[in-house]
Design a protein around this motif. Structure first.
Motif, PDB file in Angstrom:
ATOM      1  N   ILE A   1       0.852  -1.193   0.000  1.00 54.45           N
ATOM      2  CA  ILE A   1       0.000   0.000   0.000  1.00 54.45           C
ATOM      3  C   ILE A   1       0.886   1.242   0.000  1.00 54.45           C
ATOM      4  CG2 ILE A   1      -0.249  -0.024   2.511  1.00 54.45           C
ATOM      5  CD1 ILE A   1      -3.129   1.097   2.059  1.00 54.45           C
ATOM      6  N   THR A   2       0.566   2.185  -0.864  1.00 55.16           N
ATOM      7  CA  THR A   2       1.250   3.482  -0.880  1.00 55.16           C
ATOM      8  C   THR A   2       0.184   4.565  -0.912  1.00 55.16           C
ATOM      9  OG1 THR A   2       1.420   3.518  -3.298  1.00 55.16           O
ATOM     10  CG2 THR A   2       3.307   2.652  -2.090  1.00 55.16           C
ATOM     11  N   VAL A   3       0.470   5.678  -0.266  1.00 45.87           N
ATOM     12  CA  VAL A   3      -0.480   6.786  -0.202  1.00 45.87           C
ATOM     13  C   VAL A   3       0.277   8.093  -0.354  1.00 45.87           C
ATOM     14  CG1 VAL A   3      -2.267   7.908   1.181  1.00 45.87           C
ATOM     15  CG2 VAL A   3      -1.833   5.461   1.481  1.00 45.87           C
ATOM     16  N   GLY A   4      -0.307   9.015  -1.094  1.00 53.37           N
ATOM     17  CA  GLY A   4       0.287  10.340  -1.240  1.00 53.37           C
ATOM     18  C   GLY A   4      -0.718  11.309  -1.815  1.00 53.37           C
ATOM     19  N   GLN A   5      -0.378  12.577  -1.783  1.00 56.72           N
ATOM     20  CA  GLN A   5      -1.261  13.607  -2.337  1.00 56.72           C
ATOM     21  C   GLN A   5      -1.505  13.339  -3.814  1.00 56.72           C
ATOM     22  OE1 GLN A   5       0.853  17.227  -1.439  1.00 56.72           O
ATOM     23  NE2 GLN A   5      -0.302  17.531   0.439  1.00 56.72           N
ATOM     24  N   SER A   6      -2.699  13.672  -4.258  1.00 54.78           N
ATOM     25  CA  SER A   6      -3.025  13.500  -5.675  1.00 54.78           C
ATOM     26  C   SER A   6      -2.945  14.851  -6.384  1.00 54.78           C
ATOM     27  CB  SER A   6      -4.437  12.912  -5.818  1.00 54.78           C
ATOM     28  OG  SER A   6      -5.409  13.909  -5.589  1.00 54.78           O
ATOM     29  N   GLU A   7      -3.365  14.855  -7.629  1.00 50.06           N
ATOM     30  CA  GLU A   7      -3.377  16.086  -8.418  1.00 50.06           C
ATOM     31  C   GLU A   7      -4.508  17.019  -8.008  1.00 50.06           C
ATOM     32  OE1 GLU A   7      -5.996  13.089 -10.329  1.00 50.06           O
ATOM     33  OE2 GLU A   7      -4.008  13.022  -9.429  1.00 50.06           O
ATOM     34  N   GLU A   8      -5.454  16.512  -7.205  1.00 53.81           N
ATOM     35  CA  GLU A   8      -6.594  17.314  -6.768  1.00 53.81           C
ATOM     36  C   GLU A   8      -6.438  17.717  -5.308  1.00 53.81           C
ATOM     37  OE1 GLU A   8     -10.508  16.020  -7.983  1.00 53.81           O
ATOM     38  OE2 GLU A   8      -9.592  14.591  -9.376  1.00 53.81           O
ATOM     39  N   LEU A   9      -6.596  18.994  -5.035  1.00 51.50           N
ATOM     40  CA  LEU A   9      -6.463  19.525  -3.690  1.00 51.50           C
ATOM     41  C   LEU A   9      -7.448  18.843  -2.739  1.00 51.50           C
ATOM     42  CD1 LEU A   9      -4.928  21.696  -2.070  1.00 51.50           C
ATOM     43  CD2 LEU A   9      -6.821  23.239  -2.551  1.00 51.50           C
ATOM     44  N   GLY A  10      -6.955  18.376  -1.605  1.00 55.90           N
ATOM     45  CA  GLY A  10      -7.798  17.742  -0.604  1.00 55.90           C
ATOM     46  C   GLY A  10      -8.023  16.264  -0.807  1.00 55.90           C
ATOM     47  N   LEU A  11      -7.428  15.702  -1.873  1.00 54.62           N
ATOM     48  CA  LEU A  11      -7.583  14.272  -2.148  1.00 54.62           C
ATOM     49  C   LEU A  11      -6.226  13.582  -2.174  1.00 54.62           C
ATOM     50  CD1 LEU A  11     -10.264  14.292  -5.012  1.00 54.62           C
ATOM     51  CD2 LEU A  11     -10.630  13.944  -2.558  1.00 54.62           C
ATOM     52  N   SER A  12      -6.199  12.354  -1.715  1.00 54.54           N
ATOM     53  CA  SER A  12      -4.991  11.527  -1.762  1.00 54.54           C
ATOM     54  C   SER A  12      -5.258  10.325  -2.651  1.00 54.54           C
ATOM     55  CB  SER A  12      -4.616  11.036  -0.363  1.00 54.54           C
ATOM     56  OG  SER A  12      -4.205  12.103   0.448  1.00 54.54           O
ATOM     57  N   ARG A  13      -4.185   9.785  -3.202  1.00 55.31           N
ATOM     58  CA  ARG A  13      -4.290   8.574  -4.003  1.00 55.31           C
ATOM     59  C   ARG A  13      -3.646   7.429  -3.240  1.00 55.31           C
ATOM     60  NH1 ARG A  13      -6.101   8.315  -8.681  1.00 55.31           N
ATOM     61  NH2 ARG A  13      -5.561  10.447  -9.218  1.00 55.31           N
ATOM     62  N   MET A  14      -4.379   6.331  -3.099  1.00 57.44           N
ATOM     63  CA  MET A  14      -3.867   5.104  -2.498  1.00 57.44           C
ATOM     64  C   MET A  14      -3.705   4.084  -3.610  1.00 57.44           C
ATOM     65  SD  MET A  14      -6.050   4.335   0.914  1.00 57.44           S
ATOM     66  CE  MET A  14      -6.248   5.566   2.185  1.00 57.44           C
ATOM     67  N   THR A  15      -2.581   3.402  -3.612  1.00 60.21           N
ATOM     68  CA  THR A  15      -2.381   2.286  -4.521  1.00 60.21           C
ATOM     69  C   THR A  15      -2.236   1.056  -3.644  1.00 60.21           C
ATOM     70  OG1 THR A  15      -1.217   3.737  -6.062  1.00 60.21           O
ATOM     71  CG2 THR A  15      -0.981   1.364  -6.407  1.00 60.21           C
ATOM     72  N   ILE A  16      -3.137   0.111  -3.829  1.00 60.92           N
ATOM     73  CA  ILE A  16      -3.170  -1.092  -2.991  1.00 60.92           C
ATOM     74  C   ILE A  16      -3.024  -2.318  -3.876  1.00 60.92           C
ATOM     75  CG2 ILE A  16      -4.553  -2.480  -1.386  1.00 60.92           C
ATOM     76  CD1 ILE A  16      -6.025   0.127  -0.633  1.00 60.92           C
ATOM     77  N   GLU A  17      -2.121  -3.199  -3.489  1.00 59.74           N
ATOM     78  CA  GLU A  17      -2.011  -4.497  -4.135  1.00 59.74           C
ATOM     79  C   GLU A  17      -2.622  -5.536  -3.202  1.00 59.74           C
ATOM     80  OE1 GLU A  17       1.619  -4.957  -7.200  1.00 59.74           O
ATOM     81  OE2 GLU A  17       2.122  -5.207  -5.104  1.00 59.74           O
ATOM     82  N   THR A  18      -3.503  -6.346  -3.760  1.00 62.30           N
ATOM     83  CA  THR A  18      -4.139  -7.408  -2.992  1.00 62.30           C
ATOM     84  C   THR A  18      -4.208  -8.644  -3.868  1.00 62.30           C
ATOM     85  OG1 THR A  18      -6.052  -7.989  -1.624  1.00 62.30           O
ATOM     86  CG2 THR A  18      -6.497  -6.736  -3.634  1.00 62.30           C
ATOM     87  N   SER A  19      -4.279  -9.800  -3.252  1.00 58.28           N
ATOM     88  CA  SER A  19      -4.349 -11.034  -4.029  1.00 58.28           C
ATOM     89  C   SER A  19      -5.717 -11.675  -3.861  1.00 58.28           C
ATOM     90  CB  SER A  19      -3.245 -12.002  -3.605  1.00 58.28           C
ATOM     91  OG  SER A  19      -3.336 -12.257  -2.221  1.00 58.28           O
ATOM     92  N   GLY A  20      -6.129 -12.375  -4.888  1.00 58.67           N
ATOM     93  CA  GLY A  20      -7.399 -13.072  -4.856  1.00 58.67           C
ATOM     94  C   GLY A  20      -7.926 -13.292  -6.257  1.00 58.67           C
ATOM     95  N   ASP A  21      -9.025 -14.008  -6.337  1.00 61.12           N
ATOM     96  CA  ASP A  21      -9.645 -14.238  -7.641  1.00 61.12           C
ATOM     97  C   ASP A  21     -10.510 -13.030  -8.011  1.00 61.12           C
ATOM     98  OD1 ASP A  21     -11.886 -14.486  -6.041  1.00 61.12           O
ATOM     99  OD2 ASP A  21     -11.948 -16.671  -6.183  1.00 61.12           O
TER     100      ASP A  21
END
Length: 159
Positions: A34-54
């Motif tokens: 999981i990584t999190v950081g500010q996005s291109e939009e003020l007041g919003l963050s982007r999370m990138t999550i890797e998960t496994s499953g079908d």
């Protein structure tokens, strides 16, 4: 089990990360990265999550995430072509006779030495999961003292 990469746009408020991670834990889904950081939009963050499953598990995860108030959008990046990278810092033991070999490995992987002493050095590398794993594998025999990885961050490619 397939590895899925999900991108979330979330409100940048205290507790949002806790609620997202809690959802995964309560539902029995594992977060590989999981990584999190500010996005291109003020007041919003982007999370990138890797998960496994079908695919059924992924659909359930996306539905549950969309129910969270602070989640604005949920995108399955792994459904299309994406660019994914990870940053790693590796502290490696260096002896005078191993220095040339270690430098050669670092050059092959287009990594950088960001700190050096007589007995060890710190290497910074970026790349996909496979590249990072291969570099670590080649450095293990020399004595890895510490590793710090960011987790994957990703973005959809142009269509």
């Amino acid at each position: 089990m397939k590895l899925h990469t999900i991108s979330l746009l979330v409100n940048n408020h205290p507790g949002v990360l806790h609620r997202v991670a809690g959802l995964f834990g309560r539902r029995g889904f594992n977060i590989e990265s999981i990584t999190v950081g500010q996005s291109e939009e003020l007041g919003l963050s982007r999370m990138t999550i890797e998960t496994s499953g079908d695919n059924k598990t992924l659909d359930q995860v996306k539905k549950q995430l969309n129910k969270l108030i602070d989640v604005v959008t949920v995108v399955d990046l792994s459904a299309n072509t994406m660019v994914a990278r990870e940053l790693v810092l590796i502290k490696v033991r260096v002896l005078p006779h191993t220095r040339p070999e270690i430098f050669s490995i670092i050059n092959i992987f287009r990594a950088f030495i960001i700190d050096v002493s007589l007995e060890n050095l710190i290497v910074q590398a970026t790349g996909d999961r496979i590249k990072i794993a291969k570099m670590i594998e080649l450095l293990v025999p020399y004595g890895i003292l510490e590793i710090s990885r960011t987790g994957v961050t990703a973005m959809a490619c142009f269509d």
